[in-house]
Motif scaffolding. Structure first.
Motif, PDB file in Angstrom:
ATOM      1  N   VAL A 191       0.855  -1.194   0.000  1.00 31.41           N
ATOM      2  CA  VAL A 191       0.000   0.000   0.000  1.00 31.41           C
ATOM      3  C   VAL A 191       0.888   1.241   0.000  1.00 31.41           C
ATOM      4  O   VAL A 191       1.857   1.315   0.751  1.00 31.41           O
ATOM      5  N   LEU A 192       0.534   2.194  -0.854  1.00 32.74           N
ATOM      6  CA  LEU A 192       1.174   3.502  -0.856  1.00 32.74           C
ATOM      7  C   LEU A 192       0.069   4.531  -0.643  1.00 32.74           C
ATOM      8  O   LEU A 192      -0.943   4.509  -1.343  1.00 32.74           O
ATOM      9  N   GLN A 193       0.255   5.397   0.340  1.00 35.89           N
ATOM     10  CA  GLN A 193      -0.685   6.488   0.592  1.00 35.89           C
ATOM     11  C   GLN A 193       0.067   7.797   0.441  1.00 35.89           C
ATOM     12  O   GLN A 193       1.206   7.925   0.907  1.00 35.89           O
ATOM     13  N   ALA A 194      -0.578   8.764  -0.212  1.00 32.89           N
ATOM     14  CA  ALA A 194       0.033  10.076  -0.408  1.00 32.89           C
ATOM     15  C   ALA A 194      -1.028  11.152  -0.279  1.00 32.89           C
ATOM     16  O   ALA A 194      -2.208  10.912  -0.547  1.00 32.89           O
ATOM     17  N   LYS A 195      -0.582  12.314   0.119  1.00 34.70           N
ATOM     18  CA  LYS A 195      -1.439  13.478   0.223  1.00 34.70           C
ATOM     19  C   LYS A 195      -0.928  14.495  -0.780  1.00 34.70           C
ATOM     20  O   LYS A 195       0.257  14.861  -0.753  1.00 34.70           O
ATOM     21  N   ILE A 196      -1.794  14.931  -1.666  1.00 31.48           N
ATOM     22  CA  ILE A 196      -1.417  15.886  -2.700  1.00 31.48           C
ATOM     23  C   ILE A 196      -1.951  17.252  -2.306  1.00 31.48           C
ATOM     24  O   ILE A 196      -3.150  17.429  -2.093  1.00 31.48           O
ATOM     25  N   THR A 197      -1.039  18.208  -2.182  1.00 29.54           N
ATOM     26  CA  THR A 197      -1.398  19.578  -1.852  1.00 29.54           C
ATOM     27  C   THR A 197      -0.647  20.499  -2.799  1.00 29.54           C
ATOM     28  O   THR A 197       0.583  20.416  -2.921  1.00 29.54           O
ATOM     29  N   LEU A 198      -1.407  21.377  -3.448  1.00 27.48           N
ATOM     30  CA  LEU A 198      -0.845  22.284  -4.438  1.00 27.48           C
ATOM     31  C   LEU A 198      -0.074  21.483  -5.481  1.00 27.48           C
ATOM     32  O   LEU A 198      -0.668  20.640  -6.147  1.00 27.48           O
ATOM     33  N   GLN A 199       1.238  21.665  -5.603  1.00 25.51           N
ATOM     34  CA  GLN A 199       1.997  20.962  -6.637  1.00 25.51           C
ATOM     35  C   GLN A 199       2.932  19.893  -6.063  1.00 25.51           C
ATOM     36  O   GLN A 199       3.907  19.517  -6.698  1.00 25.51           O
ATOM     37  N   ASN A 200       2.609  19.401  -4.877  1.00 20.70           N
ATOM     38  CA  ASN A 200       3.453  18.404  -4.223  1.00 20.70           C
ATOM     39  C   ASN A 200       2.621  17.202  -3.789  1.00 20.70           C
ATOM     40  O   ASN A 200       1.504  17.349  -3.314  1.00 20.70           O
ATOM     41  N   ALA A 201       3.199  16.026  -3.951  1.00 23.71           N
ATOM     42  CA  ALA A 201       2.634  14.803  -3.376  1.00 23.71           C
ATOM     43  C   ALA A 201       3.542  14.411  -2.220  1.00 23.71           C
ATOM     44  O   ALA A 201       4.764  14.341  -2.384  1.00 23.71           O
ATOM     45  N   HIS A 202       2.956  14.195  -1.056  1.00 22.69           N
ATOM     46  CA  HIS A 202       3.740  13.765   0.104  1.00 22.69           C
ATOM     47  C   HIS A 202       3.329  12.340   0.455  1.00 22.69           C
ATOM     48  O   HIS A 202       2.172  12.077   0.779  1.00 22.69           O
ATOM     49  N   VAL A 203       4.287  11.424   0.360  1.00 20.21           N
ATOM     50  CA  VAL A 203       4.033  10.028   0.695  1.00 20.21           C
ATOM     51  C   VAL A 203       3.923   9.918   2.208  1.00 20.21           C
ATOM     52  O   VAL A 203       4.865  10.244   2.933  1.00 20.21           O
ATOM     53  N   THR A 204       2.769   9.471   2.680  1.00 21.79           N
ATOM     54  CA  THR A 204       2.560   9.309   4.117  1.00 21.79           C
ATOM     55  C   THR A 204       2.799   7.872   4.555  1.00 21.79           C
ATOM     56  O   THR A 204       3.069   7.632   5.730  1.00 21.79           O
ATOM     57  N   ALA A 205       2.722   6.932   3.613  1.00 22.01           N
ATOM     58  CA  ALA A 205       2.992   5.528   3.953  1.00 22.01           C
ATOM     59  C   ALA A 205       3.301   4.734   2.693  1.00 22.01           C
ATOM     60  O   ALA A 205       2.662   4.917   1.657  1.00 22.01           O
ATOM     61  N   LEU A 206       4.298   3.884   2.789  1.00 18.22           N
ATOM     62  CA  LEU A 206       4.579   2.854   1.788  1.00 18.22           C
ATOM     63  C   LEU A 206       4.897   1.608   2.590  1.00 18.22           C
ATOM     64  O   LEU A 206       5.925   1.542   3.280  1.00 18.22           O
ATOM     65  N   VAL A 207       3.994   0.643   2.530  1.00 23.63           N
ATOM     66  CA  VAL A 207       4.107  -0.546   3.364  1.00 23.63           C
ATOM     67  C   VAL A 207       4.026  -1.787   2.481  1.00 23.63           C
ATOM     68  O   VAL A 207       3.076  -1.939   1.716  1.00 23.63           O
ATOM     69  N   VAL A 208       5.020  -2.668   2.601  1.00 22.42           N
ATOM     70  CA  VAL A 208       5.061  -3.917   1.847  1.00 22.42           C
ATOM     71  C   VAL A 208       5.012  -5.068   2.837  1.00 22.42           C
ATOM     72  O   VAL A 208       5.790  -5.105   3.798  1.00 22.42           O
TER      73      VAL A 208
END
Length: 133
Positions: free
Chosen positions: A46-63
């Motif tokens: 699972v990869l979770q990201a938050k996109i704000t303005l022109q940036n994506a911030h990865v909040t979690a990458l779990v394998v």
């Protein structure tokens, strides 16, 4: 908790309006993204990201531990980069700790822009990464 959340949102919204003027609210410019892979009906990455303005911030990458080393995390990061470029984002950021995946992100071309020694505890380091698209 609702009162606290409302207060924080109001202050952030005010700061956003001061910085960017009378444009759509920060909340309307924020999007959450989740990418997944399954095997036999079970989540394995699972990869979770938050996109704000022109940036994506990865909040979690779990394998899932049984699926490490198969390139699944790298595949999801590549998918995120492709989606980010399609949305005309200019950067992807994330944080990791010394006991997690520092080398993994370096291999993917992410650069450290900051690090905190002894965080989250003595002897560990928290790394902040960025990749400009």
């Amino acid at each position: 908790m609702e009162v606290v959340s409302s207060f924080v949102e109001r202050i952030f919204e005010s700061q956003y309006q001061q910085a960017f003027g009378p444009v759509p609210s920060l909340a309307s410019q924020t999007d959450e993204l989740t990418l997944t892979r399954e095997s036999e009906g079970e989540l394995i990455v699972v990869l979770q990201a938050k996109i704000t303005l022109q940036n994506a911030h990865v909040t979690a990458l779990v394998v899932d531990e049984g699926h490490h080393g198969q390139g699944l995390g790298a595949d999801l990061m590549a998918e995120l980069e492709e989606l980010a470029r399609a949305r005309q984002l200019t950067s992807i950021t994330l944080s990791t700790k010394s006991y997690q995946a520092e080398g993994f992100y370096r291999k993917l071309g992410y650069q450290i822009y900051g690090q905190l020694q002894d965080v989250p505890q003595k002897g560990m380091t928290k790394y902040h990464f960025v990749k400009y698209l």
